[in-house]
Write a protein that holds these residues in place. Structure first.
Motif, PDB file in Angstrom:
ATOM      1  N   SER B  25       0.835  -1.184   0.000  1.00  0.00           N
ATOM      2  CA  SER B  25       0.000   0.000   0.000  1.00  0.00           C
ATOM      3  C   SER B  25       0.874   1.239   0.000  1.00  0.00           C
ATOM      4  O   SER B  25       2.102   1.147   0.020  1.00  0.00           O
ATOM      5  N   TYR B  26       0.237   2.387  -0.033  1.00  0.00           N
ATOM      6  CA  TYR B  26       1.006   3.643  -0.027  1.00  0.00           C
ATOM      7  C   TYR B  26       0.428   4.566   1.024  1.00  0.00           C
ATOM      8  O   TYR B  26      -0.673   4.331   1.547  1.00  0.00           O
ATOM      9  N   TYR B  65       8.805   0.882  -3.521  1.00  0.00           N
ATOM     10  CA  TYR B  65       8.988   1.016  -4.973  1.00  0.00           C
ATOM     11  C   TYR B  65       7.954   2.002  -5.492  1.00  0.00           C
ATOM     12  O   TYR B  65       6.887   2.158  -4.885  1.00  0.00           O
ATOM     13  N   TRP B  66       8.265   2.658  -6.592  1.00  0.00           N
ATOM     14  CA  TRP B  66       7.328   3.609  -7.160  1.00  0.00           C
ATOM     15  C   TRP B  66       6.291   2.868  -7.988  1.00  0.00           C
ATOM     16  O   TRP B  66       6.641   1.966  -8.754  1.00  0.00           O
ATOM     17  N   TYR B  77       4.857   2.839  -3.166  1.00  0.00           N
ATOM     18  CA  TYR B  77       4.281   1.678  -2.493  1.00  0.00           C
ATOM     19  C   TYR B  77       5.271   1.059  -1.527  1.00  0.00           C
ATOM     20  O   TYR B  77       6.483   1.087  -1.754  1.00  0.00           O
ATOM     21  N   TYR B  78       4.721   0.490  -0.464  1.00  0.00           N
ATOM     22  CA  TYR B  78       5.563  -0.175   0.529  1.00  0.00           C
ATOM     23  C   TYR B  78       5.172  -1.641   0.673  1.00  0.00           C
ATOM     24  O   TYR B  78       3.999  -1.994   0.587  1.00  0.00           O
ATOM     25  N   THR B  79       6.197  -2.467   0.887  1.00  0.00           N
ATOM     26  CA  THR B  79       6.023  -3.904   1.106  1.00  0.00           C
ATOM     27  C   THR B  79       6.620  -4.252   2.462  1.00  0.00           C
ATOM     28  O   THR B  79       7.667  -3.720   2.824  1.00  0.00           O
ATOM     29  N   ILE B  80       5.980  -5.135   3.168  1.00  0.00           N
ATOM     30  CA  ILE B  80       6.553  -5.582   4.437  1.00  0.00           C
ATOM     31  C   ILE B  80       7.576  -6.676   4.160  1.00  0.00           C
ATOM     32  O   ILE B  80       7.371  -7.537   3.302  1.00  0.00           O
TER      33      ILE B  80
END
Lengths: 111, 111
Positions: B25-26, B65-66, B77-80
């Motif tokens: 999500s962002y 990542y964009w 966007y972010y990833t765990i």
DNA sequence: CACAAGTACCTTGACAGACATAGTATAACG
DNA sequence: CGTTATACTATGTCTGTCAAGGTACTTGTG
């Protein structure tokens, strides 16, 4: 201590007010009492405790007086004031609401 | 917002990690989601949110990542990560313990 | 009797997380 | 065409917690 201080942050005042609700007390005793009640899982650091006293007294939530010990180190006793009692009640409400909100936000099963 | 930030302090990271557990999500979306889930009772301030992202990425709990939006503002966007998942589990445990301790320390009927 | 440990309080300075404020840029709506 | 919503970033301030250090008295121990 097993839990980090950021989780306890913001509760120090309420914890102290709660202790004083039962009876007047002084720093060392309050901290010992906290350690006992939590079976050693939590203790306030001295600096935290005494800076909380100063903050609470400045905002009129507690007041203090020197004990009349004839022996041993002198003790500064604290009393909870009327507005201190109100603040305690408010903080307790806030805590119950915060608890709910946090649970909603971080529990695994989520909604 | 109805509850003070000190009560939420220390939970920001966990709240974010929890959101990312479901899906990447962002920032903007995460905050909206929090507002919805708490029915407006809580929102992260932008500065708080984005500084949390930076902190979490620096410590390797999330990565970013964009997005490839062809329209609208760009989104990061972010990833765990794996260690992010572990941290989430740990924070959840800590929270459950802290909740107990705080209740013991501030509840009216006492122990 | 000297010394450590326990009781009791205080001060200073550092740190980290939350936040206010301000700025950039694009899209949608009326 | 100006406002609102989306989306992110940077800078600096404030506040609570804490580490570190200090003072002073009492009790226990060898």
């Amino acid at each position: 201590m097993s839990i980090t201080s950021d989780l306890l942050r913001g509760h120090t005042d309420t914890i102290i007010l709660k202790q004083l609700l039962k009876s007047d007390s002084y720093g060392y005793e309050i901290n010992k009492s906290i350690q006992e009640r939590t079976r050693g899982r939590y203790e306030l650091k001295e600096a935290t405790l005494y800076s909380a006293f100063r903050r609470l007294e400045e905002t009129g939530l507690i007041s203090s007086y020197w004990g009349d010990e004839t022996t041993g180190a002198r003790r500064r006793y604290y009393t909870i004031t009327g507005s201190g009692k109100k603040m305690y009640a408010k903080n307790l409400d806030d805590w119950n609401e915060a608890k709910e909100i946090i649970d909603e936000l971080i529990k695994e099963e989520g909604k």
